[in-house]
Design an enzyme around this catalytic site. Structure first.
Site, short mmCIF file in Angstrom:
data_model
loop_
_atom_site.label_atom_id
_atom_site.label_comp_id
_atom_site.label_asym_id
_atom_site.label_seq_id
_atom_site.Cartn_x
_atom_site.Cartn_y
_atom_site.Cartn_z
CG ASP A 1 -1.98 1.02 1.18
OD1 ASP A 1 -2.91 1.01 0.36
OD2 ASP A 1 -2.02 2.09 2.31
CD GLU B 1 -2.02 2.54 -3.67
OE1 GLU B 1 -3.27 2.87 -3.80
OE2 GLU B 1 -1.59 2.55 -2.66
C1 GLC Z 1 -4.25 2.87 -0.74
C2 GLC Z 1 -5.27 2.20 -0.61
C3 GLC Z 1 -6.47 2.97 -0.23
C4 GLC Z 1 -6.35 3.45 1.25
C5 GLC Z 1 -5.15 4.32 1.02
C6 GLC Z 1 -4.48 4.40 2.47
O1 GLC Z 1 -4.41 3.90 -1.64
O2 GLC Z 1 -5.67 1.56 -1.89
O3 GLC Z 1 -7.82 2.35 -0.23
O4 GLC Z 1 -7.41 4.29 1.36
O5 GLC Z 1 -4.00 3.44 0.42
O6 GLC Z 1 -3.92 3.34 3.16
#
Ligand code: GLC
Length: 520
Positions: free
Chosen positions: A202, A262
């Site tokens: 994440d 991500e």
């Molecule tokens: C990422 C996740 C999202 C979350 C954020 C904070 O972007 O995909 O759903 O709210 O991180 O952890």
């Protein structure tokens, strides 16, 4: 030749709250996933990514983790997770889990200790506590906004402020503190030792912040999906790569494990840095997810995504939808356009591209977004934005499995954590399994072909000449994929038809249709 299992894999994202409810409380859980493994096997995916199921007060639905090495009771327990892992492995499915390193929950014991211990204490040093600016320190330490709206700083009763790039209930950890990295490594080992096949990381472009936390260049759109480009000091700081090297060293101690990041960084070269041989194996290419249904936009998205991975050991990694974005059926339904028809074509495009594909639960059913009434909204973005942005609930509606009434086999009760609409009977997996023309049948056929056909092998693509508004490319294995975004039929080229997203009888390729062909 690198032949790791994940290089051409199709991953299936399970948004745990919304996939399947095994215990009848209206919220999806690990037992629900176990019960639905046969669906995933029949669909033909290779691996799962399960979103966070760790103990959490759920201020961001699990992305606020209070204990990264346990299971939230709403979702099950460790024994249930072990059973799921064993059953998935026995069914030939790999299992990857979410790792949320950038922040913890405010209910994490470290943050509770930090609040109790006071300014200047070692307990506070694991987070980013600072004194405020202005006469009484009454202004935040810098101008950074939270990606969920409002300032990225909250003040505690003794007057200090702490940083939270997301909700106030998600305090950012300080990765220059050795215990923070050591704890992340312990969490990784905890799940790797249990047998998980990898991680989705994440906010993998977060974690590292510049020395002194300087003001950022004010930007119009600083939200979750913004391009965190130069001048946005909250993300993509160079020292983040040291964290990724540490993560990789842990993974390399275990055979065949991987991590996908991500990384919301749109510059090709900056993104490629995360894919160096000693960093992440994969990074999501979000360019397909952000491109309109337009031939030039999609071609640019594909070219940039391929250019990013060229010169790195990584394959491309394609995403059409996830739990943070409007679903593509809905994105593509502007005006009178039939979003489902376009989504069928997009599925054949995504699955024809070389590398890794991530499906989001419900993609295979053609789920659309659902407009919810104000009182049903749960995403912190709704309140944080002063009720100006509705947030991401619309793309997180529970998956419809069977029957004709809410909750369509998702749960044993009709009311679910986000309400399911009337009229979804035809959308259920049960209804679609019986229909050879359904979205589910299209996905099953496409995934079986992708797994079995040499025509879909090989890295890279060759663009082919095509009429205006038509994408056409060939895979090294011989498969030709055409997608007609021109708005009008075009002649169907020679070749043996392998699969079509809509009816192509009569020798032409209709608008909003994709085909797979071989040389015949
Ligand atoms: C990422 C996740 C999202 C979350 C954020 C904070 O972007 O995909 O759903 O709210 O991180 O952890």
């Amino acid at each position: 030749m690198n032949s790791s299992w994940w290089r051409e894999a199709v991953f299936y994202q399970v948004y745990i709250r919304s996939f399947a409810d095994g215990n009848g409380d209206g919220v999806g859980d690990l037992a629900g996933i176990r019960a639905r493994l046969p669906h995933l096997v029949d669909l033909g995916v290779d691996a799962l990514w399960i979103t966070p199921f760790y103990p959490s007060p759920m201020h961001d639905h699990g992305y606020d983790v209070a204990d990264p090495r346990d299971v939230e009771p709403v979702f099950g327990d460790l024994a249930e997770f072990d059973a799921l892992l064993a059953e998935a492995h026995a069914a030939g499915l790999r299992v990857t889990v979410d790792l949320v390193p950038n922040h913890s929950s405010h209910a994490h014991e470290w943050f509770e200790a930090a609040l109790a211990a006071g300014p200047g204490s070692p307990e506070r040093a694991r987070y980013l506590f600072r004194d405020g600016r202005g006469p009484d320190g009454a202004e935040p330490p810098n101008n950074w906004p939270s990606v969920f709206g409002g300032p990225a700083w909250s003040r505690v009763p003794d007057g200090q402020w702490y940083l939270h790039l997301f909700a106030p209930e998600q305090p950012d950890l300080d990765f220059t503190h050795p215990e923070v990295l050591a704890d992340l490594e312990e969490t990784m080992r905890f799940w790797l030792d249990r047998g998980v096949d990898g991680f989705r990381i994440d906010v993998a472009h977060g974690m590292a912040k510049p020395e002194g936390l300087p003001d950022m260049v004010p930007m119009e759109d600083t939200g979750l999906l913004a391009d965190h480009g130069p001048g946005d000091h909250r993300f993509d700081h160079d020292s983040v790569h040291e964290v990724h090297r540490r993560i990789r060293r842990v993974l390399d101690g275990y055979p065949d494990r991987m991590a996908v990041g991500e990384v919301w960084v749109s510059d090709d070269d900056r993104l490629a840095q995360y894919l160096r041989p000693d960093e992440l194996q994969l990074a999501f290419n979000f360019k397909l997810l952000t491109a309109d249904w337009d031939a030039a936009a999609l071609r640019t998205a594909i070219e940039h995504s391929l250019a990013t991975v060229e010169g790195t050991p990584a394959p491309a990694c394609w995403v059409l939808s996830n739990h943070d974005r409007p679903r593509h059926v809905t994105r593509y339904s502007d005006g009178n356009a039939d979003g489902t028809r376009r989504a069928r074509a997009a599925a054949l495009l995504q699955l024809a591209l070389p590398g890794v594909a991530y499906l989001y639960n419900g993609d295979e059913l053609g789920m659309p977004d659902v407009d919810l009434p104000d009182e049903a909204l749960q995403d912190p973005i709704w309140e944080r934005s002063g009720r100006t942005e509705r947030g991401r609930d619309a793309c997180r509606i529970p998956v419809p499995w069977s029957g004709t009434e809410p909750s369509y086999g998702f749960s044993s009760r009709p009311d679910t954590w986000l309400p399911m609409p009337e009229g979804w009977g035809p959308l259920t997996a049960e209804a679609q399994a019986a229909d050879p023309g359904s979205m589910l049948s299209l996905y099953r056929t496409a995934l079986a072909l992708r797994a079995g056909s040499p025509a879909l092998r090989g890295e890279g693509i060759e663009w082919l000449p095509a009429p205006e508004g038509v994408l056409a490319f060939r895979r090294p294995g011989g498969l030709v994929c055409l997608v007609n975004l021109s708005g009008a039929p075009v002649p169907l080229p020679e070749g043996e038809l392998v699969l079509a997203s809509s009816d192509v009888t009569g020798g032409s390729l209709p608008a909003d249709t994709a085909v797979w062909l071989t040389a015949g």
